[in-house]
Design an enzyme around this catalytic site. Structure first.
Site, PDB file in Angstrom:
ATOM      1  N   LYS A 132       0.877  -1.287  -0.074  1.00 26.44           N
ATOM      2  CA  LYS A 132       0.006   0.142   0.029  1.00 26.44           C
ATOM      3  C   LYS A 132       0.902   1.376  -0.052  1.00 26.44           C
ATOM      4  O   LYS A 132       2.011   1.052   0.231  1.00 26.44           O
ATOM      5  CB  LYS A 132      -0.944  -0.087   1.331  1.00 26.44           C
ATOM      6  CG  LYS A 132      -1.938  -1.351   1.168  1.00 26.44           C
ATOM      7  CD  LYS A 132      -2.982  -1.180   2.464  1.00 26.44           C
ATOM      8  CE  LYS A 132      -3.745  -2.233   2.483  1.00 26.44           C
ATOM      9  NZ  LYS A 132      -4.855  -2.110   3.523  1.00 26.44           N
ATOM     10  N   PHE A 168     -15.695   4.749   6.436  1.00 25.57           N
ATOM     11  CA  PHE A 168     -14.498   5.229   6.391  1.00 25.57           C
ATOM     12  C   PHE A 168     -13.992   4.846   4.783  1.00 25.57           C
ATOM     13  O   PHE A 168     -12.979   5.054   4.448  1.00 25.57           O
ATOM     14  CB  PHE A 168     -13.675   4.255   7.085  1.00 25.57           C
ATOM     15  CG  PHE A 168     -13.856   2.972   7.042  1.00 25.57           C
ATOM     16  CD1 PHE A 168     -14.417   2.253   8.258  1.00 25.57           C
ATOM     17  CD2 PHE A 168     -13.273   2.055   6.386  1.00 25.57           C
ATOM     18  CE1 PHE A 168     -14.732   0.945   8.232  1.00 25.57           C
ATOM     19  CE2 PHE A 168     -13.265   0.562   6.399  1.00 25.57           C
ATOM     20  CZ  PHE A 168     -13.839   0.078   7.275  1.00 25.57           C
ATOM     21  N   ARG A 177      -0.772 -14.107   6.235  1.00 20.89           N
ATOM     22  CA  ARG A 177      -1.832 -13.279   6.982  1.00 20.89           C
ATOM     23  C   ARG A 177      -1.408 -13.102   8.521  1.00 20.89           C
ATOM     24  O   ARG A 177      -1.289 -12.085   9.213  1.00 20.89           O
ATOM     25  CB  ARG A 177      -3.231 -13.894   7.187  1.00 20.89           C
ATOM     26  CG  ARG A 177      -3.982 -13.793   5.910  1.00 20.89           C
ATOM     27  CD  ARG A 177      -4.647 -12.448   5.333  1.00 20.89           C
ATOM     28  NE  ARG A 177      -5.821 -12.233   6.381  1.00 20.89           N
ATOM     29  CZ  ARG A 177      -6.784 -11.279   6.107  1.00 20.89           C
ATOM     30  NH1 ARG A 177      -6.533 -10.371   5.105  1.00 20.89           N
ATOM     31  NH2 ARG A 177      -7.436 -10.838   6.881  1.00 20.89           N
ATOM     32  N   ARG A 206       2.746  -5.313  10.247  1.00 21.43           N
ATOM     33  CA  ARG A 206       1.971  -4.245  10.578  1.00 21.43           C
ATOM     34  C   ARG A 206       2.457  -3.869  12.030  1.00 21.43           C
ATOM     35  O   ARG A 206       2.401  -2.227  12.116  1.00 21.43           O
ATOM     36  CB  ARG A 206       0.610  -4.659  10.414  1.00 21.43           C
ATOM     37  CG  ARG A 206       0.047  -4.920   9.000  1.00 21.43           C
ATOM     38  CD  ARG A 206      -1.472  -5.415   8.979  1.00 21.43           C
ATOM     39  NE  ARG A 206      -2.023  -5.298   7.567  1.00 21.43           N
ATOM     40  CZ  ARG A 206      -3.094  -6.052   7.372  1.00 21.43           C
ATOM     41  NH1 ARG A 206      -3.772  -6.637   8.221  1.00 21.43           N
ATOM     42  NH2 ARG A 206      -3.549  -5.709   6.225  1.00 21.43           N
ATOM     43  N   HIS A 257      -2.004  -5.596   1.778  1.00 20.95           N
ATOM     44  CA  HIS A 257      -3.231  -6.425   1.696  1.00 20.95           C
ATOM     45  C   HIS A 257      -2.678  -7.867   1.300  1.00 20.95           C
ATOM     46  O   HIS A 257      -1.711  -8.157   0.540  1.00 20.95           O
ATOM     47  CB  HIS A 257      -4.198  -5.844   0.721  1.00 20.95           C
ATOM     48  CG  HIS A 257      -4.978  -6.824   0.168  1.00 20.95           C
ATOM     49  ND1 HIS A 257      -6.317  -7.007   0.906  1.00 20.95           N
ATOM     50  CD2 HIS A 257      -4.966  -7.596  -0.789  1.00 20.95           C
ATOM     51  CE1 HIS A 257      -7.025  -8.049   0.226  1.00 20.95           C
ATOM     52  NE2 HIS A 257      -6.345  -8.591  -0.800  1.00 20.95           N
TER      53      HIS A 257
HETATM   54  P1  ADP Z   1      -7.814  -6.582   5.990  1.00 22.10           P
HETATM   55  O1  ADP Z   1      -7.128  -5.883   4.850  1.00 22.10           O
HETATM   56  O2  ADP Z   1      -6.952  -6.744   7.134  1.00 22.10           O
HETATM   57  O3  ADP Z   1      -8.234  -7.744   5.338  1.00 22.10           O
HETATM   58  P2  ADP Z   1     -10.322  -5.539   5.888  1.00 22.10           P
HETATM   59  O4  ADP Z   1     -10.754  -6.445   4.594  1.00 22.10           O
HETATM   60  O5  ADP Z   1     -11.308  -5.423   6.911  1.00 22.10           O
HETATM   61  O6  ADP Z   1      -9.065  -5.816   6.504  1.00 22.10           O
HETATM   62  O7  ADP Z   1     -10.261  -3.890   5.327  1.00 22.10           O
HETATM   63  C1  ADP Z   1      -9.571  -3.485   4.248  1.00 22.10           C
HETATM   64  C2  ADP Z   1      -8.758  -2.503   4.514  1.00 22.10           C
HETATM   65  O8  ADP Z   1      -9.519  -1.130   4.984  1.00 22.10           O
HETATM   66  C3  ADP Z   1      -7.780  -2.658   5.854  1.00 22.10           C
HETATM   67  O9  ADP Z   1      -6.707  -3.268   5.343  1.00 22.10           O
HETATM   68  C4  ADP Z   1      -7.716  -1.092   6.129  1.00 22.10           C
HETATM   69  O10 ADP Z   1      -6.739  -0.468   5.339  1.00 22.10           O
HETATM   70  C5  ADP Z   1      -9.011  -0.473   5.816  1.00 22.10           C
HETATM   71  N1  ADP Z   1      -9.997  -0.478   6.980  1.00 22.10           N
HETATM   72  C6  ADP Z   1     -10.482  -1.506   7.730  1.00 22.10           C
HETATM   73  N2  ADP Z   1     -11.237  -1.042   8.770  1.00 22.10           N
HETATM   74  C7  ADP Z   1     -11.196   0.453   8.760  1.00 22.10           C
HETATM   75  C8  ADP Z   1     -11.478   1.360   9.678  1.00 22.10           C
HETATM   76  N3  ADP Z   1     -12.319   0.948  10.561  1.00 22.10           N
HETATM   77  N4  ADP Z   1     -10.976   2.732   9.349  1.00 22.10           N
HETATM   78  C9  ADP Z   1     -10.141   2.832   8.268  1.00 22.10           C
HETATM   79  N5  ADP Z   1      -9.681   1.959   7.505  1.00 22.10           N
HETATM   80  C10 ADP Z   1      -9.978   0.829   7.801  1.00 22.10           C
END
Ligand code: ADP
Length: 147
Positions: free
Chosen positions: A9, A57, A85, A102, A115
């Protein structure tokens, strides 16, 4: 042998952590099968983040993800989906343990460096979203241990 989709990212790219992150993946025994840099656009992000597109968000995520080029990586290895992960740590960088990617380099829940696909099904869909078949390489037979 599985393949997963990684996105490095904007905080990873602008913070010059790409080498560190890829080193952790390679040191864990995973192999890069495809790699490219590009700038994500709104429609790609709507598709990739469909599961969070209705969240309040999301506009902020969209702005963040388009704030610099990103790097997509196709990464292969045994159980790579779950193990990557684990190497990343939880979504919220502030809750991620030191020693995870992270936990070491991320700053917030949104700015969390990378991601990684969360299941075999999403890996399959996401790899097709970011790579053409000809952009993925299988050179496992060419690898010489110790070199
Ligand atoms: P992951 O990337 O760990 O699989 P998610 O699929 O839930 O998590 O979310 C996608 C991406 O959105 C996250 O990696 C993060 O960058 C962003 N994100 C998730 N939750 C939030 C939040 N509450 N506020 C801001 N950004 C968020």
């Amino acid at each position: 042998m599985q393949t997963t989709l990684i996105l490095l990212k904007p905080d990873c790219i602008t913070g010059r952590k790409s080498g560190e992150v890829l080193k952790r993946f390679e040191d864990a025994g995973f192999q890069i099968r495809g790699c490219k840099m590009f700038r994500a656009d709104a429609s790609l992000l709507q598709e990739h983040y469909a599961h969070i597109a209705s969240k309040p968000f999301f506009p902020e995520v969209e702005e963040f993800m388009t704030s610099s080029p990103i790097i997509a990586v196709a990464l292969s290895g045994d159980n790579v989906i779950e193990r990557v992960r684990d190497l990343l740590g939880p979504t919220d960088s502030t809750k991620a343990a030191k020693g995870t990617i992270r936990g070491d380099f991320g700053t917030t829940v949104m700015q969390n460096i990378a991601h990684a696909s969360d299941s075999l099904e999403s890996a399959e869909v996401e790899l097709k979203r970011f790579f053409q078949p000809a952009e993925l390489f299988d050179y496992s037979m060419e690898i010489r241990p110790g070199r």
